[in-house]
Enzyme design. Structure first.
Site, PDB file in Angstrom:
ATOM      1  N   ASP A 194       0.725  -1.289  -0.084  1.00 27.44           N
ATOM      2  CA  ASP A 194       0.040  -0.116  -0.042  1.00 27.44           C
ATOM      3  C   ASP A 194       0.785   1.255  -0.065  1.00 27.44           C
ATOM      4  O   ASP A 194       0.556   2.227  -0.673  1.00 27.44           O
ATOM      5  CB  ASP A 194      -0.806  -0.133   1.170  1.00 27.44           C
ATOM      6  CG  ASP A 194      -2.031  -1.030   0.948  1.00 27.44           C
ATOM      7  OD1 ASP A 194      -2.218  -1.451   0.013  1.00 27.44           O
ATOM      8  OD2 ASP A 194      -2.842  -1.188   2.079  1.00 27.44           O
ATOM      9  N   GLY A 195       1.903   1.447   0.811  1.00 30.34           N
ATOM     10  CA  GLY A 195       2.732   2.569   0.678  1.00 30.34           C
ATOM     11  C   GLY A 195       3.535   2.673  -0.562  1.00 30.34           C
ATOM     12  O   GLY A 195       3.467   4.024  -1.044  1.00 30.34           O
TER      13      GLY A 195
END
Length: 139
Positions: free
Chosen positions: A45-46
């Site tokens: 997700d980062g």
């Protein structure tokens, strides 16, 4: 879609997968980090959020797709084991584009300012309420 770019997490597994994707995709697409039509995020997700941030000025022209190789994968559409399926879906034009909304909030705490940007989707509803409540409490 004719042009693509890859944003990777920076670990060994993501780098190896990115290299394989480039080899496979270069057979029918052009790699273009400046003006891609598709950005492939390889990581978690980062990495997906960094991908969006990297192309924030081109959001109307760029589609994003993610391959999960990280620790969180709520924003990613494919797992590392499904990388070949992603290549097939791109070649077969089987990708579906979902519109997402972005919010920007200025939160003022003492004399420091912090800008919060979040991608809003159903799984991010709690984060949206957190930002709303934070903004109300700061006023």
């Amino acid at each position: 879609m004719q042009r693509y770019a890859i944003v990777e997490r920076g670990d060994e597994a993501s780098a190896r997968l990115s290299k394989k994707l480039r080899k496979d995709l270069d057979a029918f697409l052009t790699y273009d980090e400046v003006h891609p039509e598709l950005v492939i995020s390889v990581g978690g997700d980062g990495t997906m959020l960094r991908s969006v941030h990297d192309y924030i000025d081109q959001l109307e022209e760029v589609a994003f797709v993610g391959i999960h190789t990280g620790t969180l994968g709520f924003f990613t559409d494919y797992t590392i084991d499904e990388a070949n399926l992603l290549v097939y879906d791109i070649k077969d034009k089987a990708l579906t584009v979902e519109k997402r909304s972005m919010i920007e909030a200025m939160v003022s705490v003492s004399r420091h300012h912090q800008v919060l940007r979040h991608t809003i989707n159903p799984s991010m509803a709690q984060s949206w309420h957190l930002v709303q409540n934070l903004c109300r409490s700061v006023k």
